[in-house]
Design a protein around this motif. Structure first.
Motif, mmCIF file in Angstrom:
data_model
loop_
_atom_site.group_PDB
_atom_site.id
_atom_site.type_symbol
_atom_site.label_atom_id
_atom_site.label_comp_id
_atom_site.label_asym_id
_atom_site.label_seq_id
_atom_site.Cartn_x
_atom_site.Cartn_y
_atom_site.Cartn_z
ATOM 1 N N LEU A 1 -48.227 -5.831 35.728
ATOM 2 C CA LEU A 1 -48.311 -4.395 36.033
ATOM 3 C C LEU A 1 -48.453 -4.098 37.523
ATOM 4 N N VAL A 2 -49.090 -4.967 38.281
ATOM 5 C CA VAL A 2 -49.332 -4.691 39.706
ATOM 6 C C VAL A 2 -48.030 -4.473 40.483
ATOM 7 N N PRO A 3 -47.062 -5.409 40.438
ATOM 8 C CA PRO A 3 -45.816 -5.137 41.170
ATOM 9 C C PRO A 3 -45.021 -3.977 40.576
ATOM 10 N N LEU A 4 -45.106 -3.805 39.255
ATOM 11 C CA LEU A 4 -44.396 -2.676 38.637
ATOM 12 C C LEU A 4 -44.968 -1.337 39.103
ATOM 13 N N LEU B 1 -45.625 6.337 35.913
ATOM 14 C CA LEU B 1 -46.609 5.814 36.856
ATOM 15 C C LEU B 1 -48.028 6.043 36.344
ATOM 16 N N THR B 2 -48.286 7.216 35.810
ATOM 17 C CA THR B 2 -49.614 7.532 35.270
ATOM 18 C C THR B 2 -49.973 6.609 34.113
ATOM 19 N N ILE B 3 -49.027 6.391 33.208
ATOM 20 C CA ILE B 3 -49.279 5.514 32.059
ATOM 21 C C ILE B 3 -49.569 4.094 32.525
ATOM 22 N N MET B 4 -48.796 3.615 33.500
ATOM 23 C CA MET B 4 -48.990 2.253 33.990
ATOM 24 C C MET B 4 -50.333 2.096 34.691
ATOM 25 N N VAL B 5 -50.726 3.078 35.495
ATOM 26 C CA VAL B 5 -52.009 3.003 36.206
ATOM 27 C C VAL B 5 -53.175 3.066 35.216
ATOM 28 N N VAL B 6 -53.098 3.962 34.247
ATOM 29 C CA VAL B 6 -54.164 4.078 33.243
ATOM 30 C C VAL B 6 -54.271 2.792 32.426
ATOM 31 N N THR B 7 -53.130 2.223 32.059
ATOM 32 C CA THR B 7 -53.136 0.959 31.308
ATOM 33 C C THR B 7 -53.756 -0.158 32.125
ATOM 34 N N TYR B 8 -53.388 -0.243 33.401
ATOM 35 C CA TYR B 8 -53.924 -1.289 34.267
ATOM 36 C C TYR B 8 -55.450 -1.180 34.390
ATOM 37 N N PHE B 9 -55.936 0.022 34.653
ATOM 38 C CA PHE B 9 -57.391 0.181 34.800
ATOM 39 C C PHE B 9 -58.103 0.015 33.462
ATOM 40 N N SER B 10 -57.457 0.351 32.362
ATOM 41 C CA SER B 10 -58.072 0.115 31.061
ATOM 42 C C SER B 10 -58.256 -1.371 30.807
ATOM 43 N N ILE B 11 -57.282 -2.163 31.231
ATOM 44 C CA ILE B 11 -57.379 -3.622 31.054
ATOM 45 C C ILE B 11 -58.443 -4.195 31.987
ATOM 46 N N THR B 12 -58.418 -3.788 33.265
ATOM 47 C CA THR B 12 -59.357 -4.373 34.225
ATOM 48 C C THR B 12 -60.794 -3.937 33.971
ATOM 49 N N LEU B 13 -60.986 -2.746 33.420
ATOM 50 C CA LEU B 13 -62.342 -2.294 33.098
ATOM 51 C C LEU B 13 -62.767 -2.661 31.681
ATOM 52 N N ARG B 14 -61.919 -3.455 31.016
ATOM 53 C CA ARG B 14 -62.170 -3.952 29.656
ATOM 54 C C ARG B 14 -62.381 -2.833 28.643
ATOM 55 N N LEU B 15 -61.596 -1.776 28.776
ATOM 56 C CA LEU B 15 -61.655 -0.710 27.789
ATOM 57 C C LEU B 15 -60.748 -1.030 26.607
ATOM 58 N N ILE B 16 -59.737 -1.871 26.868
ATOM 59 C CA ILE B 16 -58.888 -2.356 25.778
ATOM 60 C C ILE B 16 -58.849 -3.861 25.811
#
Length: 71
Positions: free
Chosen positions: A33-36, A56-71
């Motif tokens: 996700l980072v390079p995308l 872009l919004t969906i990708m950023v929200v998904t990335y932070f959800s993964i890194t903050l362990r929400l999903i």
């Protein structure tokens, strides 16, 4: 001194642990996700469309959800 019985003082909190394969999938997905996100950010800045902004919004929200362990 009396030994306390561990059963009365040991709390049984069963946290659901994710399977190891799921953790690997999330880690790989976050790395992809980072390079995308960078590419999509440049694309959105150069030629902004509604679709690009939503993507872009969906990708950023998904990335932070993964890194903050929400999903």
């Amino acid at each position: 001194m009396r030994r306390r019985n561990w059963r009365f003082h040991h709390h049984h909190h069963h946290h659901h642990k994710s399977p190891r394969w799921w953790l690997k999938v999330k880690a790989i997905f976050a790395q992809i996700l980072v390079p995308l996100i960078c590419f999509q950010l440049l694309r959105t800045l150069i030629l902004p469309t509604t679709f690009d902004l939503i993507l872009l919004t969906i990708m950023v929200v998904t990335y932070f959800s993964i890194t903050l362990r929400l999903i």
